[in-house]
Design a protein around this motif. Structure first.
Motif, short mmCIF file in Angstrom:
data_model
loop_
_atom_site.label_atom_id
_atom_site.label_comp_id
_atom_site.label_asym_id
_atom_site.label_seq_id
_atom_site.Cartn_x
_atom_site.Cartn_y
_atom_site.Cartn_z
N UNK A 60 -67.28 -86.49 -100.90
CA UNK A 60 -66.16 -87.41 -100.72
C UNK A 60 -65.49 -87.18 -99.36
N UNK A 61 -65.33 -85.92 -98.98
CA UNK A 61 -64.68 -85.65 -97.71
C UNK A 61 -65.58 -86.04 -96.54
N UNK A 62 -66.91 -85.87 -96.70
CA UNK A 62 -67.83 -86.31 -95.66
C UNK A 62 -67.72 -87.82 -95.46
N UNK A 63 -67.63 -88.57 -96.57
CA UNK A 63 -67.46 -90.02 -96.47
C UNK A 63 -66.14 -90.36 -95.78
N UNK A 64 -65.10 -89.59 -96.06
CA UNK A 64 -63.80 -89.81 -95.41
C UNK A 64 -63.90 -89.59 -93.90
N UNK A 65 -64.60 -88.51 -93.48
CA UNK A 65 -64.75 -88.23 -92.05
C UNK A 65 -65.54 -89.34 -91.37
N UNK A 66 -66.59 -89.81 -92.00
CA UNK A 66 -67.38 -90.90 -91.43
C UNK A 66 -66.54 -92.17 -91.25
N UNK A 67 -65.71 -92.46 -92.26
CA UNK A 67 -64.88 -93.65 -92.18
C UNK A 67 -63.88 -93.55 -91.03
N UNK A 68 -63.29 -92.37 -90.88
CA UNK A 68 -62.33 -92.19 -89.77
C UNK A 68 -63.01 -92.30 -88.43
N UNK A 69 -64.23 -91.77 -88.31
CA UNK A 69 -64.97 -91.87 -87.05
C UNK A 69 -65.32 -93.31 -86.73
N UNK A 70 -65.72 -94.07 -87.76
CA UNK A 70 -66.07 -95.47 -87.53
C UNK A 70 -64.85 -96.28 -87.10
N UNK A 71 -63.67 -95.84 -87.51
CA UNK A 71 -62.46 -96.54 -87.09
C UNK A 71 -62.19 -96.37 -85.59
N UNK A 72 -62.67 -95.25 -85.03
CA UNK A 72 -62.37 -94.94 -83.64
C UNK A 72 -63.54 -95.18 -82.69
N UNK A 73 -64.77 -95.11 -83.22
CA UNK A 73 -65.94 -95.20 -82.36
C UNK A 73 -66.96 -96.16 -82.97
N UNK A 74 -67.79 -96.73 -82.09
CA UNK A 74 -68.92 -97.53 -82.53
C UNK A 74 -70.05 -96.58 -82.87
N UNK A 75 -70.41 -96.49 -84.13
CA UNK A 75 -71.41 -95.52 -84.53
C UNK A 75 -72.25 -96.07 -85.69
N UNK A 76 -73.44 -95.48 -85.85
CA UNK A 76 -74.36 -95.88 -86.91
C UNK A 76 -74.69 -94.67 -87.77
N UNK A 77 -74.60 -94.83 -89.07
CA UNK A 77 -74.94 -93.76 -90.00
C UNK A 77 -76.45 -93.79 -90.23
N UNK A 78 -77.15 -92.73 -89.80
CA UNK A 78 -78.60 -92.66 -89.93
C UNK A 78 -79.05 -92.04 -91.24
N UNK A 79 -78.12 -91.72 -92.12
CA UNK A 79 -78.49 -91.17 -93.42
C UNK A 79 -78.72 -89.68 -93.39
N UNK A 80 -79.41 -89.15 -94.38
CA UNK A 80 -79.68 -87.70 -94.44
C UNK A 80 -80.41 -87.20 -93.20
N UNK A 81 -80.09 -86.00 -92.78
CA UNK A 81 -80.67 -85.43 -91.57
C UNK A 81 -82.16 -85.14 -91.77
N UNK A 82 -82.99 -85.66 -90.86
CA UNK A 82 -84.42 -85.39 -90.90
C UNK A 82 -84.96 -84.92 -89.56
N UNK A 83 -84.40 -85.43 -88.47
CA UNK A 83 -84.91 -85.08 -87.14
C UNK A 83 -83.76 -85.13 -86.15
N UNK A 84 -83.59 -84.05 -85.38
CA UNK A 84 -82.47 -84.00 -84.44
C UNK A 84 -82.85 -83.11 -83.26
N UNK A 85 -82.92 -83.68 -82.06
CA UNK A 85 -83.19 -82.94 -80.83
C UNK A 85 -84.45 -82.07 -80.95
N UNK A 86 -85.50 -82.65 -81.52
CA UNK A 86 -86.76 -81.92 -81.64
C UNK A 86 -86.86 -81.01 -82.84
N UNK A 87 -85.81 -80.96 -83.66
CA UNK A 87 -85.80 -80.09 -84.84
C UNK A 87 -85.96 -80.94 -86.08
N UNK A 88 -86.94 -80.59 -86.90
CA UNK A 88 -87.22 -81.31 -88.14
C UNK A 88 -86.58 -80.59 -89.32
N UNK A 89 -85.91 -81.35 -90.17
CA UNK A 89 -85.21 -80.79 -91.33
C UNK A 89 -85.79 -81.44 -92.59
#
Length: 237
Positions: free
Chosen positions: A9-38
């Motif tokens: 719930x708090x993660x969803x709250x943080x995402x909502x606040x960020x979307x209010x201030x910045x143009x951003x896209x939610x890519x869903x669960x983390x799978x790949x980031x800067x060459x690192x696979x999760x």
């Protein structure tokens, strides 16, 4: 940006606040980031850089399909004067820099990468041959991953060791440590000591001091994070 935590719930709250201030896209669960696979399973999380290694091997153009069992020879002691200078050192520097980044998920190459990185200013043919050995080792162990279990104790387990006067050029020792948080490996390092140790005991004490400083930093950062988390949830921040 990666947002993580155990309060959905708090993660969803943080995402909502960020979307209010910045143009951003939610890519869903983390799978790949800067060459690192999760990879997430019911038992825990796996972290790897398999694709990064594949790209690195493609850039290296080894010219054969050989693999080796270890990333370096036993008791190898490289010196700046070994071999002939490389006519173009940029390839060596590029590959070593890539290996430094790869070591964030592959602690098994931490030691040889530390040794090879000492010769980036003037690499030789001997240094390059040892670099190729690391790459062949990675080819044979490309699927190895770090595992972070979901259920684990909150106990820190720390290990350190040192080689005494192992550098033939300046006789300085090498410190190494690793830190486990429960069953998860969270920190590791191989580093040359700043002064010459006059005994193996002194070298090991210096390694323990380096580890103690690392654990203290981890504890301070962790306490600060949980303090911020508590105040944020309480409405003070």
């Amino acid at each position: 940006m990666i947002i993580t935590g155990d309060d959905s719930e708090y993660i969803a709250f943080v995402k909502a606040r960020l979307r209010d201030q910045f143009l951003m896209t939610d890519l869903g669960p983390l799978r790949y980031f800067l060459g690192i696979e999760v990879s997430s399973t019911s038992d825990g999380f796996y972290i790897s850089q398999e694709k990064y290694i594949q790209d690195l091997l493609a850039r290296a153009t080894l010219g054969d399909e050989r693999t080796v069992e270890t990333p370096t020879d036993l008791n190898v002691k490289l010196q700046p004067t070994d071999g002939d200078p490389l006519p173009d050192p940029m390839c060596y520097r590029h590959l070593v820099g890539s290996l430094v980044y790869l070591a964030i998920t592959r602690p098994d190459i931490s030691y040889p990468v530390h040794i090879l990185s000492q010769f980036v200013s003037a690499p030789t043919t001997v240094h390059y041959s040892h670099l190729l050995r690391v790459l062949r080792y990675l080819r044979g162990t490309i699927t190895r991953r770090l595992f972070f279990p979901r259920s684990s104790s909150l106990q820190l387990q720390c290990y350190s060791d040192a080689t005494w006067a192992s550098d033939p050029s300046d006789r300085r020792s090498l410190s190494a440590y690793c830190v486990f948080f429960g069953g998860s490996l969270i920190a590791w390092k191989t580093k040359k000591q700043t002064a010459v140790s006059r005994s193996s005991v002194e070298a090991k004490l210096r390694a323990m001091a380096l580890l103690t400083a690392e654990v203290t930093l981890v504890a301070v950062v962790t306490c600060g994070f949980w303090g911020l988390y508590y105040h944020t949830h309480s409405g003070f921040v």
